[in-house]
Enzyme design. Structure first.
Site, PDB file in Angstrom:
ATOM      1  N   THR A  48       0.832  -1.208   0.000  1.00  0.00           N
ATOM      2  CA  THR A  48       0.000   0.000   0.000  1.00  0.00           C
ATOM      3  C   THR A  48       0.864   1.254   0.000  1.00  0.00           C
ATOM      4  O   THR A  48       0.655   2.167  -0.806  1.00  0.00           O
ATOM      5  CB  THR A  48      -0.912   0.013   1.235  1.00  0.00           C
ATOM      6  OG1 THR A  48      -1.709  -1.167   1.245  1.00  0.00           O
ATOM      7  CG2 THR A  48      -1.824   1.226   1.218  1.00  0.00           C
ATOM      8  N   THR A  49       1.839   1.317   0.899  1.00  0.00           N
ATOM      9  CA  THR A  49       2.708   2.486   1.006  1.00  0.00           C
ATOM     10  C   THR A  49       3.543   2.663  -0.248  1.00  0.00           C
ATOM     11  O   THR A  49       3.917   3.779  -0.602  1.00  0.00           O
ATOM     12  CB  THR A  49       3.610   2.360   2.245  1.00  0.00           C
ATOM     13  OG1 THR A  49       2.802   2.055   3.386  1.00  0.00           O
ATOM     14  CG2 THR A  49       4.378   3.641   2.514  1.00  0.00           C
ATOM     15  N   TYR A 111     -12.926  -4.675  -2.881  1.00  0.00           N
ATOM     16  CA  TYR A 111     -14.057  -4.295  -3.737  1.00  0.00           C
ATOM     17  C   TYR A 111     -15.031  -5.453  -3.975  1.00  0.00           C
ATOM     18  O   TYR A 111     -16.243  -5.276  -3.874  1.00  0.00           O
ATOM     19  CB  TYR A 111     -13.597  -3.713  -5.087  1.00  0.00           C
ATOM     20  CG  TYR A 111     -14.753  -3.198  -5.912  1.00  0.00           C
ATOM     21  CD1 TYR A 111     -15.349  -1.976  -5.599  1.00  0.00           C
ATOM     22  CD2 TYR A 111     -15.274  -3.935  -6.960  1.00  0.00           C
ATOM     23  CE1 TYR A 111     -16.436  -1.513  -6.324  1.00  0.00           C
ATOM     24  CE2 TYR A 111     -16.355  -3.485  -7.690  1.00  0.00           C
ATOM     25  CZ  TYR A 111     -16.942  -2.276  -7.366  1.00  0.00           C
ATOM     26  OH  TYR A 111     -18.022  -1.822  -8.085  1.00  0.00           O
ATOM     27  N   TYR A 137      -2.716  -9.928   4.891  1.00  0.00           N
ATOM     28  CA  TYR A 137      -2.837  -8.504   5.232  1.00  0.00           C
ATOM     29  C   TYR A 137      -4.315  -8.154   5.348  1.00  0.00           C
ATOM     30  O   TYR A 137      -5.042  -8.178   4.367  1.00  0.00           O
ATOM     31  CB  TYR A 137      -2.140  -7.679   4.152  1.00  0.00           C
ATOM     32  CG  TYR A 137      -2.194  -6.179   4.314  1.00  0.00           C
ATOM     33  CD1 TYR A 137      -2.489  -5.564   5.541  1.00  0.00           C
ATOM     34  CD2 TYR A 137      -1.918  -5.357   3.240  1.00  0.00           C
ATOM     35  CE1 TYR A 137      -2.519  -4.192   5.667  1.00  0.00           C
ATOM     36  CE2 TYR A 137      -1.944  -3.966   3.361  1.00  0.00           C
ATOM     37  CZ  TYR A 137      -2.243  -3.390   4.572  1.00  0.00           C
ATOM     38  OH  TYR A 137      -2.282  -2.028   4.692  1.00  0.00           O
ATOM     39  N   ARG A 142      -9.682  -0.269   4.058  1.00  0.00           N
ATOM     40  CA  ARG A 142      -9.370  -0.102   2.644  1.00  0.00           C
ATOM     41  C   ARG A 142     -10.083  -1.116   1.766  1.00  0.00           C
ATOM     42  O   ARG A 142     -10.444  -0.805   0.630  1.00  0.00           O
ATOM     43  CB  ARG A 142      -7.852  -0.223   2.408  1.00  0.00           C
ATOM     44  CG  ARG A 142      -7.056   1.010   2.799  1.00  0.00           C
ATOM     45  CD  ARG A 142      -5.589   0.816   2.413  1.00  0.00           C
ATOM     46  NE  ARG A 142      -4.784   1.990   2.749  1.00  0.00           N
ATOM     47  CZ  ARG A 142      -4.490   2.971   1.907  1.00  0.00           C
ATOM     48  NH1 ARG A 142      -4.948   2.946   0.668  1.00  0.00           N
ATOM     49  NH2 ARG A 142      -3.738   3.987   2.302  1.00  0.00           N
ATOM     50  N   LYS A 165      -0.510  -9.438   8.854  1.00  0.00           N
ATOM     51  CA  LYS A 165      -0.389  -8.019   9.175  1.00  0.00           C
ATOM     52  C   LYS A 165      -1.789  -7.557   9.523  1.00  0.00           C
ATOM     53  O   LYS A 165      -2.662  -7.471   8.663  1.00  0.00           O
ATOM     54  CB  LYS A 165       0.159  -7.235   7.984  1.00  0.00           C
ATOM     55  CG  LYS A 165       0.191  -5.721   8.206  1.00  0.00           C
ATOM     56  CD  LYS A 165       0.616  -4.976   6.946  1.00  0.00           C
ATOM     57  CE  LYS A 165       0.556  -3.463   7.175  1.00  0.00           C
ATOM     58  NZ  LYS A 165       0.906  -2.700   5.941  1.00  0.00           N
ATOM     59  N   ILE A 207       4.719  -4.023  10.559  1.00  0.00           N
ATOM     60  CA  ILE A 207       5.000  -3.599   9.187  1.00  0.00           C
ATOM     61  C   ILE A 207       4.641  -2.126   9.148  1.00  0.00           C
ATOM     62  O   ILE A 207       3.481  -1.748   9.297  1.00  0.00           O
ATOM     63  CB  ILE A 207       4.231  -4.440   8.164  1.00  0.00           C
ATOM     64  CG1 ILE A 207       4.739  -5.895   8.238  1.00  0.00           C
ATOM     65  CG2 ILE A 207       4.397  -3.880   6.754  1.00  0.00           C
ATOM     66  CD1 ILE A 207       4.042  -6.867   7.295  1.00  0.00           C
TER      67      ILE A 207
END
Length: 320
Positions: A48-49, A111, A137, A142, A165, A207
Site C-alpha cells: 500500500t505504502t 471491492y 494482510y 481499505r 499483518k 510492518i
C-alpha cells in the site's frame, strides 16, 4: 512453530517517483541503504505504502527484483502480491518468487467483498503455487472486508501461510486470532500507533510506515520489548505518537512522501488518484517533523508542493 520471516520491523517502503511518474531508482537505492543502516529487520516492496495499486506488472516486478539485488540477502525482501483477481494474485505470487522475493504480502481481495469461504479459497490458491512464506494482510478500512478469527485459524493450517499483518485496529479480534492460531500464525501490527499493544499479546513486530523516516527508532520500540525493557518500549511508542498521527493526516502514502521530501529525500509525487496534502495539514506535518528534528532547514515549505503525476505517457502502459 513455523519459521518467522522476520522479527521486529518490516518497513513498508515508499516507491520514489520522478515528476514524470517513472520510478526513481537512484533514490530508491538511497532509501534501501538507509533501512539497512537504520536496523530495519525486513523491507516490504510494492505494498500500500509503495503504491502497488498503480504500478504496472512490469514495474512491480522490476522494483522487487531491484530491491532483492540491492539488499543482497542482508534482510528479507517481502513483495506485495495481492489482488482482488485471484488469477492475477496467483500469477503475481509466482513472478515475485521468481525474481527473488523472500516472502509475499497478500491483502484481502478488495471491492469484490468476498465471503469468508471466498477469502479462504483465494489465499489457499496463492499459497498452493508459492514455495515461499506468505503474510496475510487484513485492512478492512481499505478493502471493505475483514478476515474473521475462525478464517485465520483455517488459513494458519496451510504450511506456507506463516503470519498476518493486522490493521483492523480491533484488539478483541487480534487477541482471538492469537488465542486460536498460537504459534501457527505470527502477528505483525499493521498500525504504527499500536506496536507495543500487539507485542503485549505475543506479536512479532510491525510492518511500518513510520520506519521509512525513523527505522532505528521503530526497530528500538520492538527490540526493547523483546529485550524485556517494556518501559523503554512503551516510552518510545508514546514519544512518536504525534509523528505517527501526522503521517496519517491524509491517506497513506501521501503524508509519508510529503515528510520525506521535507527531510531532503527526493521521493517525488504520488500517482493519481492520490494527490498533494492540503496546505493546512502539510504545515501541521512540517511542525511535527521539526519537533522531532527531522525537517531539513535548507528546504523551504513552498518548494515541497509538486505537481501531481499526469495520466499520460508511460505511466499507465502495461497491466496493473
Amino acid at each position: 512453530m513455523k519459521k518467522l520471516i522476520f522479527k521486529g520491523v518490516g518497513t513498508a517502503m515508499v516507491t520514489p517517483m520522478k515528476e514524470n511518474g517513472n520510478i526513481n531508482y537512484p533514490v530508491f537505492k538511497k532509501m534501501l541503504d538507509m533501512q539497512l543502516a537504520g536496523g530495519a529487520d525486513a523491507v516490504v516492496i510494492a505494498g500500500t505504502t509503495g503504491e502497488g495499486a498503480t504500478l504496472t506488472d512490469d514495474e512491480h516486478l522490476e522494483l522487487v527484483e531491484y530491491a532483492v539485488r540491492e539488499i543482497n540477502g542482508k534482510i528479507p525482501v517481502i513483495a506485495g502480491a495481492g489482488s482482488n483477481n485471484t488469477r492475477h494474485a496467483v500469477w503475481l505470487s509466482r513472478e515475485c518468487e521468481r525474481v527473488g522475493a523472500d516472502g509475499l504480502l497478500h491483502v484481502t481481495p478488495y471491492y469484490n467483498k468476498a465471503s469468508q469461504e471466498g477469502i479462504y479459497l483465494h489465499f489457499k490458491a496463492c499459497a498452493d503455487v508459492s514455495g515461499i512464506p506468505i503474510i496475510l494482510y487484513n485492512v478492512p478500512s481499505r478493502t471493505g472486508v475483514n478476515i474473521f478469527p475462525a478464517t485465520y485459524k483455517r488459513l494458519s493450517e496451510i504450511d506456507n501461510i506463516v503470519a498476518c499483518k493486522e490493521a483492523s485496529g480491533n484488539f478483541s479480534q487480534i487477541a482471538k486470532i492469537a488465542a486460536l492460531c498460537k504459534d501457527d500464525l505470527a502477528i505483525y501490527s499493521g498500525n504504527d500507533d499500536q506496536i507495543t499493544s500487539a507485542l503485549a499479546i505475543g506479536g512479532k513486530g510491525v510492518i511500518s510506515v513510520l520506519a521509512n523516516i525513523c527505522p532505528r527508532e521503530t526497530h528500538e520500540i520492538c527490540q526493547a520489548y523483546f529485550d524485556g525493557d517494556t518501559e523503554k518500549s512503551d516510552n518510545l511508542q508514546l514519544e512518536y505518537l504525534d509523528l505517527i498521527e501526522a503521517l496519517f493526516f491524509d491517506v497513506n502514502p501521501i503524508p509519508i512522501k510529503q515528510a520525506m521530501r521535507a527531510m531532503g529525500l527526493d521521493v517525488g509525487p504520488c500517482r493519481l488518484p492520490l494527490c498533494n496534502m492540503d496546505p493546512t495539514n502539510a504545515e501541521r506535518l512540517y511542525r511535527t517533523l521539526k519537533h522531532h528534528g527531522l525537517l531539513d532547514p535548507s528546504i523551504k515549505a513552498g518548494s515541497l508542493t509538486i505537481h501531481n503525476v499526469s495520466c499520460t505517457g508511460n505511466v499507465l502502459r502495461g497491466n496493473v
